[in-house]
Enzyme design. Structure first.
Site, PDB file in Angstrom:
ATOM      1  CB  CYS A  84       9.473  -7.020   5.210  1.00  0.00           C
ATOM      2  SG  CYS A  84       8.272  -5.805   4.620  1.00  0.00           S
ATOM      3  CB  ILE A  92      -0.941   0.011   1.220  1.00  0.00           C
ATOM      4  CG1 ILE A  92      -1.778  -1.263   1.256  1.00  0.00           C
ATOM      5  CG2 ILE A  92      -1.829   1.260   1.204  1.00  0.00           C
ATOM      6  CD1 ILE A  92      -2.567  -1.461   2.539  1.00  0.00           C
ATOM      7  CD  GLU A  93       3.690   2.313  -4.620  1.00  0.00           C
ATOM      8  OE1 GLU A  93       4.595   1.550  -5.007  1.00  0.00           O
ATOM      9  OE2 GLU A  93       3.185   3.183  -5.358  1.00  0.00           O
ATOM     10  CB  CYS A 136      12.438  -4.566   1.925  1.00  0.00           C
ATOM     11  SG  CYS A 136      11.304  -4.069   3.246  1.00  0.00           S
ATOM     12  CD  GLU A 172       7.168  -8.518   1.582  1.00  0.00           C
ATOM     13  OE1 GLU A 172       8.045  -8.830   0.762  1.00  0.00           O
ATOM     14  OE2 GLU A 172       6.643  -7.378   1.587  1.00  0.00           O
ATOM     15  CB  CYS A 217       6.398  -4.120   2.500  1.00  0.00           C
ATOM     16  SG  CYS A 217       7.761  -2.989   2.207  1.00  0.00           S
TER      17      CYS A 217
END
Length: 133
Positions: free
Chosen positions: A91, A45-46, A88, A57, A55
């Site tokens: 995460c 979700i940006e 990343c 995850e 992110c």
């Protein structure tokens, strides 16, 4: 617990389709298998303030933890149309709080996949010494 990795990748791909990525246009989906057998999924979700992006995850993990889960078996990640998209660093650290022995899968449904243990991806996690608090 035995599970079908391709089913978990398919759940991640379904979550990827719901991701909100208008800025990068790089949609990621994740599916997290809890020890009890339930799968929690999420897409990235940006946000226009890029540092506030979450992110996929962590979306999946936070849903699971909010539902009371604390024990996890595996996480599947699908990113764009890449053959592999591992979590990343942020995460990895958040996942390690709950499941240092988590199996991480990545790939595309129906295709080859890669498997790693989270502790291989992040061998030296940050740990707060709570005995001093």
């Amino acid at each position: 617990m035995a599970y079908n990795p391709q089913d978990l990748l398919a759940a991640a791909a379904a979550a990827q389709a719901k991701a909100y990525a208008p800025y990068s246009r790089f949609k990621v989906g994740a599916a997290l298998l809890a020890a009890g057998g339930r799968v929690y999924s999420g897409g990235n979700i940006e946000n226009a303030s890029y540092s506030l992006t979450v992110c996929a995850e962590r979306v999946a993990l936070f849903q699971a933890v909010a539902a009371g889960e604390r024990d996890f078996i595996a996480l599947a990640v699908v990113g764009g149309d890449l053959p592999a998209c591992f979590p990343c660093g942020a995460c990895r650290q958040v996942l390690a709080e709950f499941a240092p022995d988590l199996e991480v899968l990545t790939g595309q449904p129906g295709g080859p996949l890669q498997r790693r243990l989270l502790k291989e991806l992040l061998p030296d996690t940050f740990k707060l010494n709570t005995s001093d608090i």
